[in-house]
Design a protein around this motif. Structure first.
Motif, PDB file in Angstrom:
ATOM      1  N   ARG A  27     -20.355  -6.769 -36.600  1.00 29.37           N
ATOM      2  CA  ARG A  27     -21.059  -7.847 -35.894  1.00 29.37           C
ATOM      3  C   ARG A  27     -22.559  -7.576 -35.791  1.00 29.37           C
ATOM      4  N   ARG A  28     -22.955  -6.308 -35.902  1.00 29.00           N
ATOM      5  CA  ARG A  28     -24.379  -5.959 -35.881  1.00 29.00           C
ATOM      6  C   ARG A  28     -24.999  -6.061 -37.275  1.00 29.00           C
ATOM      7  N   THR A  31     -22.169  -4.767 -42.848  1.00 25.60           N
ATOM      8  CA  THR A  31     -21.066  -5.326 -43.623  1.00 25.60           C
ATOM      9  C   THR A  31     -20.971  -4.638 -44.984  1.00 25.60           C
ATOM     10  N   HIS A  32     -20.047  -5.129 -45.809  1.00 26.05           N
ATOM     11  CA  HIS A  32     -19.916  -4.634 -47.181  1.00 26.05           C
ATOM     12  C   HIS A  32     -21.223  -4.871 -47.946  1.00 26.05           C
ATOM     13  N   LYS A  33     -21.844  -6.018 -47.704  1.00 21.03           N
ATOM     14  CA  LYS A  33     -23.131  -6.328 -48.357  1.00 21.03           C
ATOM     15  C   LYS A  33     -24.178  -5.283 -47.964  1.00 21.03           C
ATOM     16  N   TRP A  34     -24.228  -4.911 -46.682  1.00 23.51           N
ATOM     17  CA  TRP A  34     -25.156  -3.873 -46.221  1.00 23.51           C
ATOM     18  C   TRP A  34     -24.866  -2.550 -46.921  1.00 23.51           C
ATOM     19  N   ALA A  35     -23.601  -2.192 -47.033  1.00 26.96           N
ATOM     20  CA  ALA A  35     -23.225  -0.926 -47.671  1.00 26.96           C
ATOM     21  C   ALA A  35     -23.737  -0.876 -49.110  1.00 26.96           C
ATOM     22  N   LYS A  36     -23.584  -1.977 -49.842  1.00 22.20           N
ATOM     23  CA  LYS A  36     -24.067  -2.030 -51.225  1.00 22.20           C
ATOM     24  C   LYS A  36     -25.586  -1.941 -51.285  1.00 22.20           C
ATOM     25  N   ARG A  37     -26.273  -2.688 -50.433  1.00 29.11           N
ATOM     26  CA  ARG A  37     -27.734  -2.684 -50.446  1.00 29.11           C
ATOM     27  C   ARG A  37     -28.296  -1.332 -50.009  1.00 29.11           C
ATOM     28  N   SER A  38     -27.694  -0.729 -48.990  1.00 29.26           N
ATOM     29  CA  SER A  38     -28.208   0.556 -48.518  1.00 29.26           C
ATOM     30  C   SER A  38     -27.937   1.664 -49.537  1.00 29.26           C
ATOM     31  N   GLY A  71     -30.447  -7.085 -33.538  1.00 27.15           N
ATOM     32  CA  GLY A  71     -29.770  -8.340 -33.835  1.00 27.15           C
ATOM     33  C   GLY A  71     -30.600  -9.342 -34.621  1.00 27.15           C
ATOM     34  N   ASP A  72     -31.859  -9.059 -34.871  1.00 23.80           N
ATOM     35  CA  ASP A  72     -32.725  -9.946 -35.651  1.00 23.80           C
ATOM     36  C   ASP A  72     -32.362  -9.801 -37.135  1.00 23.80           C
ATOM     37  N   GLY A  73     -31.715 -10.807 -37.700  1.00 23.91           N
ATOM     38  CA  GLY A  73     -31.244 -10.751 -39.078  1.00 23.91           C
ATOM     39  C   GLY A  73     -32.350 -10.562 -40.097  1.00 23.91           C
ATOM     40  N   ASP A  78     -35.025  -6.877 -43.968  1.00 30.14           N
ATOM     41  CA  ASP A  78     -36.348  -6.637 -44.542  1.00 30.14           C
ATOM     42  C   ASP A  78     -36.461  -5.193 -45.036  1.00 30.14           C
ATOM     43  N   THR A  79     -36.481  -5.010 -46.356  1.00 26.34           N
ATOM     44  CA  THR A  79     -36.534  -3.657 -46.912  1.00 26.34           C
ATOM     45  C   THR A  79     -37.823  -2.923 -46.549  1.00 26.34           C
ATOM     46  N   ALA A  80     -38.871  -3.642 -46.168  1.00 21.86           N
ATOM     47  CA  ALA A  80     -40.096  -2.988 -45.709  1.00 21.86           C
ATOM     48  C   ALA A  80     -39.871  -2.296 -44.360  1.00 21.86           C
ATOM     49  N   ASN A  81     -38.780  -2.643 -43.692  1.00 19.47           N
ATOM     50  CA  ASN A  81     -38.428  -2.037 -42.407  1.00 19.47           C
ATOM     51  C   ASN A  81     -37.371  -0.940 -42.568  1.00 19.47           C
TER      52      ASN A  81
END
Length: 103
Positions: A27-28, A31-38, A71-73, A78-81
């Protein structure tokens, strides 16, 4: 004074109740998308940025949000962050931000 490890452990235990009230990782935004991007980010940024500033070469194992997204999507994505950190540097950063773990 207490050693850093003892302080970190104490802060972790003290803030466990706060963690119980947080939304779960999914919920924060973790997700799976975050896992791939990270994972892709870590391939491109394999060393801990904080250790590098100290002249050390330590493998980064996670992507940290430089400014907590709270919680700010847009800030979350933002990859700069983003910055690559080792576990030790991430734990120290987390323990000192906003008064401790889980904030």
């Amino acid at each position: 004074g207490r050693c850093e490890a003892c302080t970190t452990k104490r802060n972790s235990s003290r803030n466990h109740k706060v963690d119980a009230n947080r939304p779960n990782a999914y919920r924060r935004g973790y997700t799976h998308k975050w896992a791939k991007r990270s994972k892709a980010y870590l391939i491109s940024n394999p060393l801990c940025v904080i250790c590098r500033k100290q002249g050390k070469y330590t493998d980064a194992v996670l992507v940290d949000h430089i400014i907590p997204h709270k919680g700010d999507g847009d800030l979350f994505s933002d990859t700069a962050n983003w910055q690559a950190l080792c576990t030790t540097c991430h734990d120290i950063k987390t323990a000192t931000e906003d008064g401790g773990f889980g904030h």
